[in-house]
Design a protein around this motif. Sequence first.
Motif, mmCIF file in Angstrom:
data_model
loop_
_atom_site.group_PDB
_atom_site.id
_atom_site.type_symbol
_atom_site.label_atom_id
_atom_site.label_comp_id
_atom_site.label_asym_id
_atom_site.label_seq_id
_atom_site.Cartn_x
_atom_site.Cartn_y
_atom_site.Cartn_z
ATOM 1 N N CYS A 77 0.844 -1.190 0.000
ATOM 2 C CA CYS A 77 0.000 0.000 0.000
ATOM 3 C C CYS A 77 0.882 1.244 0.000
ATOM 4 C CB CYS A 77 -0.972 -0.024 1.172
ATOM 5 S SG CYS A 77 -0.169 0.013 2.764
ATOM 6 N N LEU A 78 0.247 2.378 -0.240
ATOM 7 C CA LEU A 78 0.953 3.629 -0.479
ATOM 8 C C LEU A 78 0.924 4.483 0.785
ATOM 9 C CD1 LEU A 78 2.211 5.358 -2.836
ATOM 10 C CD2 LEU A 78 -0.083 6.318 -3.152
ATOM 11 N N LEU A 137 6.786 10.036 -0.063
ATOM 12 C CA LEU A 137 5.975 8.907 -0.533
ATOM 13 C C LEU A 137 6.768 7.606 -0.451
ATOM 14 C CD1 LEU A 137 3.090 9.149 -1.777
ATOM 15 C CD2 LEU A 137 4.154 8.752 -3.999
ATOM 16 N N SER A 138 6.106 6.535 -0.035
ATOM 17 C CA SER A 138 6.754 5.218 -0.044
ATOM 18 C C SER A 138 5.691 4.141 -0.202
ATOM 19 C CB SER A 138 7.554 5.002 1.247
ATOM 20 O OG SER A 138 6.697 5.038 2.366
ATOM 21 N N VAL A 139 6.146 2.977 -0.596
ATOM 22 C CA VAL A 139 5.254 1.819 -0.701
ATOM 23 C C VAL A 139 5.593 0.857 0.427
ATOM 24 C CG1 VAL A 139 4.648 -0.194 -2.107
ATOM 25 C CG2 VAL A 139 4.902 2.067 -3.184
ATOM 26 N N LEU A 195 12.911 -11.172 -1.013
ATOM 27 C CA LEU A 195 11.738 -10.964 -1.862
ATOM 28 C C LEU A 195 10.620 -10.300 -1.062
ATOM 29 C CD1 LEU A 195 13.278 -13.561 -3.225
ATOM 30 C CD2 LEU A 195 11.267 -13.433 -4.706
ATOM 31 N N VAL A 196 9.932 -9.360 -1.687
ATOM 32 C CA VAL A 196 8.828 -8.653 -1.034
ATOM 33 C C VAL A 196 7.588 -8.687 -1.927
ATOM 34 C CG1 VAL A 196 10.345 -7.107 0.299
ATOM 35 C CG2 VAL A 196 9.582 -6.426 -2.003
ATOM 36 N N ASP A 197 6.436 -8.344 -1.329
ATOM 37 C CA ASP A 197 5.183 -8.446 -2.083
ATOM 38 C C ASP A 197 4.810 -7.148 -2.812
ATOM 39 O OD1 ASP A 197 4.235 -6.820 -0.047
ATOM 40 O OD2 ASP A 197 2.602 -8.144 0.556
ATOM 41 N N ALA A 198 5.770 -6.264 -3.012
ATOM 42 C CA ALA A 198 5.562 -5.110 -3.901
ATOM 43 C C ALA A 198 6.387 -5.334 -5.157
ATOM 44 C CB ALA A 198 5.994 -3.811 -3.225
ATOM 45 N N GLY A 199 5.708 -5.484 -6.281
ATOM 46 C CA GLY A 199 6.389 -5.580 -7.568
ATOM 47 C C GLY A 199 6.116 -4.314 -8.360
ATOM 48 N N TRP A 200 6.153 -4.441 -9.698
ATOM 49 C CA TRP A 200 5.930 -3.217 -10.490
ATOM 50 C C TRP A 200 4.484 -2.768 -10.442
ATOM 51 C CZ3 TRP A 200 2.392 -4.331 -14.077
ATOM 52 C CH2 TRP A 200 2.431 -5.554 -14.745
ATOM 53 N N MET A 201 3.563 -3.667 -10.072
ATOM 54 C CA MET A 201 2.180 -3.205 -9.949
ATOM 55 C C MET A 201 2.081 -2.167 -8.837
ATOM 56 S SD MET A 201 -0.766 -3.673 -11.436
ATOM 57 C CE MET A 201 -1.246 -5.309 -11.993
ATOM 58 N N ALA A 202 2.838 -2.323 -7.780
ATOM 59 C CA ALA A 202 2.797 -1.385 -6.652
ATOM 60 C C ALA A 202 3.780 -0.224 -6.823
ATOM 61 C CB ALA A 202 3.106 -2.119 -5.353
ATOM 62 N N MET A 203 4.910 -0.473 -7.497
ATOM 63 C CA MET A 203 5.942 0.566 -7.622
ATOM 64 C C MET A 203 5.787 1.369 -8.913
ATOM 65 S SD MET A 203 7.592 0.156 -4.839
ATOM 66 C CE MET A 203 8.602 1.599 -5.181
ATOM 67 N N ASP A 239 8.191 -9.420 7.885
ATOM 68 C CA ASP A 239 8.657 -8.075 8.247
ATOM 69 C C ASP A 239 8.205 -7.052 7.201
ATOM 70 O OD1 ASP A 239 9.849 -8.976 10.529
ATOM 71 O OD2 ASP A 239 11.920 -8.749 9.832
ATOM 72 N N LEU A 240 8.025 -5.818 7.660
ATOM 73 C CA LEU A 240 7.552 -4.752 6.770
ATOM 74 C C LEU A 240 8.687 -3.805 6.395
ATOM 75 C CD1 LEU A 240 4.197 -3.954 8.598
ATOM 76 C CD2 LEU A 240 4.471 -5.198 6.442
ATOM 77 N N VAL A 241 8.651 -3.363 5.158
ATOM 78 C CA VAL A 241 9.676 -2.479 4.603
ATOM 79 C C VAL A 241 8.943 -1.378 3.832
ATOM 80 C CG1 VAL A 241 11.632 -2.402 2.983
ATOM 81 C CG2 VAL A 241 11.268 -4.442 4.366
ATOM 82 N N ARG A 242 9.532 -0.182 3.789
ATOM 83 C CA ARG A 242 8.967 0.892 2.958
ATOM 84 C C ARG A 242 9.953 1.209 1.834
ATOM 85 N NH1 ARG A 242 7.107 5.195 7.482
ATOM 86 N NH2 ARG A 242 6.929 6.616 5.728
ATOM 87 N N ILE A 243 9.431 1.387 0.626
ATOM 88 C CA ILE A 243 10.279 1.610 -0.545
ATOM 89 C C ILE A 243 10.023 3.016 -1.105
ATOM 90 C CG2 ILE A 243 10.997 0.692 -2.787
ATOM 91 C CD1 ILE A 243 11.196 -1.481 -0.741
ATOM 92 N N LEU A 244 11.074 3.826 -1.149
ATOM 93 C CA LEU A 244 10.958 5.154 -1.766
ATOM 94 C C LEU A 244 10.980 4.980 -3.283
ATOM 95 C CD1 LEU A 244 13.581 7.111 0.407
ATOM 96 C CD2 LEU A 244 11.123 6.825 0.825
ATOM 97 N N PRO A 245 10.097 5.679 -4.015
ATOM 98 C CA PRO A 245 9.949 5.427 -5.449
ATOM 99 C C PRO A 245 10.851 6.286 -6.336
ATOM 100 C CG PRO A 245 8.230 6.911 -4.745
ATOM 101 C CD PRO A 245 9.075 6.612 -3.504
ATOM 102 N N ASN A 246 11.054 5.821 -7.562
ATOM 103 C CA ASN A 246 11.703 6.611 -8.603
ATOM 104 C C ASN A 246 10.907 7.869 -8.912
ATOM 105 O OD1 ASN A 246 14.000 5.222 -10.524
ATOM 106 N ND2 ASN A 246 12.866 3.702 -9.373
ATOM 107 N N HIS A 247 9.597 7.703 -9.053
ATOM 108 C CA HIS A 247 8.771 8.774 -9.606
ATOM 109 C C HIS A 247 7.418 8.775 -8.891
ATOM 110 C CE1 HIS A 247 7.080 10.751 -13.528
ATOM 111 N NE2 HIS A 247 6.861 11.464 -12.447
ATOM 112 N N ALA A 248 7.195 9.804 -8.101
ATOM 113 C CA ALA A 248 5.988 9.863 -7.268
ATOM 114 C C ALA A 248 4.713 9.810 -8.108
ATOM 115 C CB ALA A 248 6.009 11.134 -6.413
ATOM 116 N N CYS A 249 4.688 10.471 -9.266
ATOM 117 C CA CYS A 249 3.466 10.500 -10.090
ATOM 118 C C CYS A 249 3.107 9.091 -10.557
ATOM 119 C CB CYS A 249 3.640 11.406 -11.303
ATOM 120 S SG CYS A 249 4.145 13.087 -10.904
ATOM 121 N N ALA A 250 4.119 8.336 -10.987
ATOM 122 C CA ALA A 250 3.871 7.003 -11.540
ATOM 123 C C ALA A 250 3.533 6.005 -10.436
ATOM 124 C CB ALA A 250 5.091 6.530 -12.328
ATOM 125 N N THR A 251 4.223 6.059 -9.330
ATOM 126 C CA THR A 251 3.963 5.120 -8.238
ATOM 127 C C THR A 251 2.607 5.407 -7.602
ATOM 128 O OG1 THR A 251 6.314 4.844 -7.849
ATOM 129 C CG2 THR A 251 4.849 4.216 -6.041
#
Lengths: 386, 386
Positions: free
Chosen positions: B18-19, B264-266, B281-289, B347-359
């Motif tokens: 989630c975002l 912003l992070s996922v 491996l995490v459950d955020a792929g390109w669909m989430a990022m 465990d939970l992790v937050r991922i900072l995105p390349n591009h906020a508009c796209a993510t």
Amino acid sequence: MLADAKRTLTLSDLDTPCLVVDQTIMLRNVARMRSHLASLGVPLRVHLKTVKSLAAARHVMTSPTGPAVVSTLQEAEQFGDAGVRDILYAIGVTPNKLDRVAAIRARGIDLSVIVDSVAAAEAVAAKSRQISSPIPTLVEIDCDGHRAGVPSTDLRQLVAIATVLQRGGAELRGVLTHAGKSYSCVGMSALEAMAEQERNHAVACANALRQAELPVSTVSVGSTPTAAFSRNLEGVTEVRAGVFPFFDLFMTGLGVCSETDIALSVLTTVIGHQPDRGWILVDAGWMAMSRDRGTARQKVDQGYGLACDLMGRRYPDLIMVDAHQEQGILAVREGSSAKLPDLAIGDLVRILPNHACATGAQHDEYVVVQSSSDCIDARWPRFRGW
Amino acid sequence: MLADAKRTLTLSDLDTPCLVVDQTIMLRNVARMRSHLASLGVPLRVHLKTVKSLAAARHVMTSPTGPAVVSTLQEAEQFGDAGVRDILYAIGVTPNKLDRVAAIRARGIDLSVIVDSVAAAEAVAAKSRQISSPIPTLVEIDCDGHRAGVPSTDLRQLVAIATVLQRGGAELRGVLTHAGKSYSCVGMSALEAMAEQERNHAVACANALRQAELPVSTVSVGSTPTAAFSRNLEGVTEVRAGVFPFFDLFMTGLGVCSETDIALSVLTTVIGHQPDRGWILVDAGWMAMSRDRGTARQKVDQGYGLACDLMGRRYPDLIMVDAHQEQGILAVREGSSAKLPDLAIGDLVRILPNHACATGAQHDEYVVVQSSSDCIDARWPRFRGW
């Protein structure tokens, strides 16, 4: 006004950008895959992550109740609510998802899960005991170093995970593998070899479990490329594939399909020109196409997509060379002598995508047409989320 | 149970992926941009294509009624319905969109449009006459060869388009330009020079129209990088910017912000390990990022994103090196001596995105937290579509 209201809507009546599916092509693709797997005597478990649509799923599954495979629990819930009864959730399950898994199973849906570690197997076994209902579980095998799964050579680990499941109260259903490396195999012999590698590792792992006196009813393999190029599926009980109903330019680049097999496109309007640079600007950018540039790694880079006219006829070498959020730039492919077509502001163009799963995900519905027609036959809602 | 129900929800209670938006950082980013532009005496017209959320928009606009800029008519409709009164649709308008433009204006919203051709100007003028209401229109100027617009050197074409608008019944409101090339400028001096180029071309074109006795009330410039690095805005009447409330790794790579400015992070869950390959491996792929890999072209390639812990503290050099549809692969950046953190399944992790508009566009809501907290303060719905 009455005549207008009764008139069949056509693509020209739509707000752009939007997602178009050519149902003629889609049904032909589905029939071809079914016929291929029928000739090998193995059932098809369709991956519904590509279509993400109840209406579309009815056309691609072999029966309204499944079997199906999904990549999110939201897909399992949506398709389960719509009557699909045999659903495999094919992403390694985690403890925080098991309550949702149990809730879906409690609705009478045979939802199965996958694990590739003792820790995840223990969590599934514990939840099975807690709900007094064995959760059907497959052990994921890594057959090509691509992503997840127990290395197919690590039989000790494989047996350990399966034992935790079986003795801990879960239902050990079998093994699953996905030859993701097939996405970098080009041409028939490489794809056939990868299909055989996928089969071979899955069957070997299944046999290792059987030798350890562990039950294996399911041996699940698949990816669209290996499904299409499998020549022998001995020992396999089901094949998974997802993108085959639509196909895309990436699959064309692998030699899995031809451009004329691509059923999905994005309809867009010409919004301007930059004649000095040989550009036609359209109102489909990466928001409509997705940022997927899979063909950039292939021999023929298709940019953000290949342009066709309103009826789906390809313009020679006209590709989307760049994309902004809501604007795409069409130009003739570098090195081509094709002429830039004479398109006026307001003209409509259809763009074939790099990757059907990614492009589809940017839209909330499919507009359904038949080949060589711009009449709208149906609209199929899509869903998304997790 | 009662205690449970009243307990404040935290990030650990969420289904992943989630975002997440860190509101503390977001409000600081907004305040900084406002203060910078206030010091130059020019109002900010926020681009709402980034936030795509009514709740978020209230925090980033300078007033509840605007001004705002949008990239789709759906955004204009949604924000207009929510009370925004001054909206600029900043993608070249086409004949097939003018009925929707007129309908939005008929609801009392001052929606303006842009054109960069005589053909589009004629269509806007004709629609203005048909509805007996002049549609406010800006002429788009190309200041850097990046995308759309009349070349800023082609004053003959500029005057021709403006004349068609003014004499044809539309309202000529002024000129607009967007220095999209600023997205490939790195460092302060390059960004300052691009900001000045953007200003200079816009003001020169505005003056050319004035010399032709055509009215120019608006001179609109902007992109987040040029807005942040403008030093002089003489002759400019408004600045547009969109990504600055969230920022992202791409903006960090340009030197427009630092990693600690990214709001912003996922949020994602660890689903497995491949120890031989150094992968988590995490459950955020390109669909989430999203598939956006903007930093691949920059000096520091951040993969699909940079990993942080649940509280937003960065793991040294841990990036998402690859992404599948619903799976991401975390690994230590090539060449780094950082150690892979010891993260367990679940465990939970937050991922900072390349591009906020796209993510952002991959999600239907923001989960709102404050810095150094995992308590959920609010959920802001997002919309999408056209």
